[in-house]
Design a protein around this motif. Structure first.
Motif, PDB file in Angstrom:
ATOM      1  N   PRO A 120      47.956  26.654  41.717  1.00 46.76           N
ATOM      2  CA  PRO A 120      48.444  26.426  40.297  1.00 46.76           C
ATOM      3  C   PRO A 120      50.120  26.541  40.299  1.00 46.76           C
ATOM      4  CG  PRO A 120      48.037  28.626  40.618  1.00 46.76           C
ATOM      5  CD  PRO A 120      47.570  28.248  41.997  1.00 46.76           C
ATOM      6  N   GLU A 121      50.457  25.878  38.857  1.00 49.72           N
ATOM      7  CA  GLU A 121      51.959  25.688  39.009  1.00 49.72           C
ATOM      8  C   GLU A 121      52.503  27.224  38.540  1.00 49.72           C
ATOM      9  OE1 GLU A 121      52.347  23.142  35.781  1.00 49.72           O
ATOM     10  OE2 GLU A 121      52.439  21.407  37.161  1.00 49.72           O
ATOM     11  N   HIS A 122      51.556  28.163  38.263  1.00 48.62           N
ATOM     12  CA  HIS A 122      52.157  29.554  37.752  1.00 48.62           C
ATOM     13  C   HIS A 122      51.821  30.494  38.854  1.00 48.62           C
ATOM     14  CE1 HIS A 122      47.596  29.567  36.938  1.00 48.62           C
ATOM     15  NE2 HIS A 122      47.738  30.713  37.180  1.00 48.62           N
ATOM     16  N   THR A 123      52.724  31.713  38.864  1.00 50.60           N
ATOM     17  CA  THR A 123      52.549  32.526  40.123  1.00 50.60           C
ATOM     18  C   THR A 123      52.048  33.860  39.683  1.00 50.60           C
ATOM     19  OG1 THR A 123      54.635  33.430  39.651  1.00 50.60           O
ATOM     20  CG2 THR A 123      54.845  31.692  40.943  1.00 50.60           C
ATOM     21  N   MET A 124      52.055  34.657  40.494  1.00 53.06           N
ATOM     22  CA  MET A 124      51.292  36.117  40.339  1.00 53.06           C
ATOM     23  C   MET A 124      51.998  37.117  41.243  1.00 53.06           C
ATOM     24  SD  MET A 124      48.991  37.706  38.771  1.00 53.06           S
ATOM     25  CE  MET A 124      47.983  39.510  38.872  1.00 53.06           C
ATOM     26  N   SER A 125      52.432  38.250  40.690  1.00 52.94           N
ATOM     27  CA  SER A 125      52.909  39.277  41.195  1.00 52.94           C
ATOM     28  C   SER A 125      51.981  39.982  42.326  1.00 52.94           C
ATOM     29  CB  SER A 125      53.589  40.434  40.299  1.00 52.94           C
ATOM     30  OG  SER A 125      53.929  41.556  40.845  1.00 52.94           O
ATOM     31  N   THR A 126      52.264  40.009  43.724  1.00 53.04           N
ATOM     32  CA  THR A 126      51.433  40.882  44.377  1.00 53.04           C
ATOM     33  C   THR A 126      51.184  42.237  43.990  1.00 53.04           C
ATOM     34  OG1 THR A 126      51.577  39.190  46.243  1.00 53.04           O
ATOM     35  CG2 THR A 126      50.796  41.486  46.905  1.00 53.04           C
ATOM     36  N   ALA A 127      52.299  42.813  43.580  1.00 54.95           N
ATOM     37  CA  ALA A 127      52.291  44.220  43.093  1.00 54.95           C
ATOM     38  C   ALA A 127      51.484  44.499  41.959  1.00 54.95           C
ATOM     39  CB  ALA A 127      53.574  44.795  43.014  1.00 54.95           C
ATOM     40  N   LEU A 128      51.636  43.487  41.069  1.00 55.22           N
ATOM     41  CA  LEU A 128      50.698  43.725  39.788  1.00 55.22           C
ATOM     42  C   LEU A 128      49.136  43.351  40.128  1.00 55.22           C
ATOM     43  CD1 LEU A 128      50.234  43.721  36.786  1.00 55.22           C
ATOM     44  CD2 LEU A 128      50.824  41.294  36.564  1.00 55.22           C
ATOM     45  N   ALA A 129      49.026  42.578  40.944  1.00 51.99           N
ATOM     46  CA  ALA A 129      47.597  42.305  41.378  1.00 51.99           C
ATOM     47  C   ALA A 129      46.846  43.412  42.033  1.00 51.99           C
ATOM     48  CB  ALA A 129      47.513  41.168  42.012  1.00 51.99           C
ATOM     49  N   ARG A 130      47.524  44.253  42.715  1.00 49.31           N
ATOM     50  CA  ARG A 130      47.224  45.477  43.529  1.00 49.31           C
ATOM     51  C   ARG A 130      46.994  46.612  42.558  1.00 49.31           C
ATOM     52  NH1 ARG A 130      50.935  44.711  48.901  1.00 49.31           N
ATOM     53  NH2 ARG A 130      49.315  43.118  50.103  1.00 49.31           N
ATOM     54  N   SER A 131      47.851  46.412  41.527  1.00 50.74           N
ATOM     55  CA  SER A 131      48.004  47.759  40.767  1.00 50.74           C
ATOM     56  C   SER A 131      46.566  47.604  39.646  1.00 50.74           C
ATOM     57  CB  SER A 131      49.052  47.764  40.038  1.00 50.74           C
ATOM     58  OG  SER A 131      49.105  46.702  38.784  1.00 50.74           O
ATOM     59  N   LEU A 132      45.963  46.619  39.850  1.00 53.12           N
ATOM     60  CA  LEU A 132      44.756  46.525  38.912  1.00 53.12           C
ATOM     61  C   LEU A 132      43.689  47.200  39.361  1.00 53.12           C
ATOM     62  CD1 LEU A 132      45.719  42.795  37.402  1.00 53.12           C
ATOM     63  CD2 LEU A 132      46.036  45.082  36.206  1.00 53.12           C
ATOM     64  N   GLN A 133      43.622  47.443  40.723  1.00 50.99           N
ATOM     65  CA  GLN A 133      42.253  47.915  41.480  1.00 50.99           C
ATOM     66  C   GLN A 133      42.255  49.214  41.235  1.00 50.99           C
ATOM     67  OE1 GLN A 133      43.195  45.011  45.092  1.00 50.99           O
ATOM     68  NE2 GLN A 133      41.268  46.194  45.184  1.00 50.99           N
ATOM     69  N   PRO A 134      41.269  49.993  41.273  1.00 45.38           N
ATOM     70  CA  PRO A 134      41.146  51.382  40.806  1.00 45.38           C
ATOM     71  C   PRO A 134      41.300  52.137  42.248  1.00 45.38           C
ATOM     72  CG  PRO A 134      38.899  50.354  40.933  1.00 45.38           C
ATOM     73  CD  PRO A 134      39.798  49.173  41.037  1.00 45.38           C
ATOM     74  N   ALA A 135      41.606  53.579  42.096  1.00 39.60           N
ATOM     75  CA  ALA A 135      41.904  53.962  43.149  1.00 39.60           C
ATOM     76  C   ALA A 135      40.540  54.500  43.869  1.00 39.60           C
ATOM     77  CB  ALA A 135      42.567  55.713  42.828  1.00 39.60           C
TER      78      ALA A 135
END
Length: 256
Positions: A120-135
């Motif tokens: 896609p034309e938009h990006t995504m922060s890897t740190a943000l994506a990882r932070s969305l996963q539960p512990a």
């Protein structure tokens, strides 16, 4: 991209020189960035491997860097071997870490496997994506993914017809779906039509592991007809050689 010493390729060259106790020379670096950045396609791992391999070429005859040393250096910079190992060695590369450092095993991908990436034309922060996963995750979900991981290896090297089942996931994609709704919608759409689609890395790109080249064309048409924004389809081949160094011969004034 930074054009000074903070550039990731330059930092990787400097790291390798420092690791073998050599001083890095002055460099004129030209980098062709063929991998889109911030899309979950492993561009940082590829940049690190580029730098480590460039240093290996520059140090030829002065320091010996074998496969284990290259992987260790690249892992130190990336923090994990998941992306740098396949960039170094090609093929289907399984990577893990022991007390002795990062390890890898290279396998040959079945010739029928046909990768397709939608960017896609938009990006995504890897740190943000990882932070969305539960512990922590449900026990049954962990068991589910372990079984699919084993199946995925078999599908990629021997039985591509099992790729749809092998790419099922309960640990990553559902938790990140809200942050990339169009990615989630397209992955679901592709899978509902029998295409083994997954979120590529941390997203937002989509990877389709087709079992034959014709399947990629069907997937590309499906996305083009249903996507709300522009997604660039990249029909790729599986690299089997991995990273290589090709010396650039010095041209004489008489060279044409």
């Amino acid at each position: 991209m930074p054009t000074d010493a903070t550039n990731l390729v330059v930092r990787s060259i400097a790291h390798t020189f420092a690791a073998v106790g050599r001083e890095m020379p002055g460099l004129d670096l030209i980098a062709r960035n063929a991998i889109p950045h911030g899309r979950g396609l492993g561009s940082s791992g590829a940049a690190i491997v580029s730098g480590v391999m460039a240093a290996k070429g520059l140090l030829d005859g002065e320091a010996e860097l074998d496969a284990d040393a290259l992987l260790a250096l690249a892992t130190e910079l990336e923090g994990h071997p998941d992306n740098v190992a396949p960039a170094l060695f090609g093929g289907l590369t399984i990577a893990w870490v022991t007390e002795d450092g990062p390890q890898h095993k290279k396998l040959i991908v079945h010739r029928g496997v046909s990768p397709l990436v939608f960017v896609p034309e938009h990006t995504m922060s890897t740190a943000l994506a990882r932070s969305l996963q539960p512990a922590s995750v449900p026990h049954e979900d962990a068991i589910f993914n372990v079984s699919r991981s084993a199946l995925l290896v078999a599908a990629l090297i021997q039985s591509p017809e099992l790729l749809l089942a092998a790419t099922e996931d309960k640990l990553h994609q559902s938790y990140r779906a809200a942050a990339m709704p169009e990615t989630d919608m397209l992955v679901r759409l592709l899978r509902s039509h029998g295409h083994p689609a997954v979120v590529s890395g941390a997203g937002p790109s989509i990877l389709v592991l087709g079992s034959n080249p014709a399947e990629r064309l069907d997937a590309a048409e499906l996305v083009a007809a249903n996507a709300a924004t522009r997604w660039q389809p990249l029909m790729l081949a599986v690299d089997i050689k991995g990273a290589t160094v090709v010396p650039n011969p010095v041209r004489s004034p008489l060279s044409s």
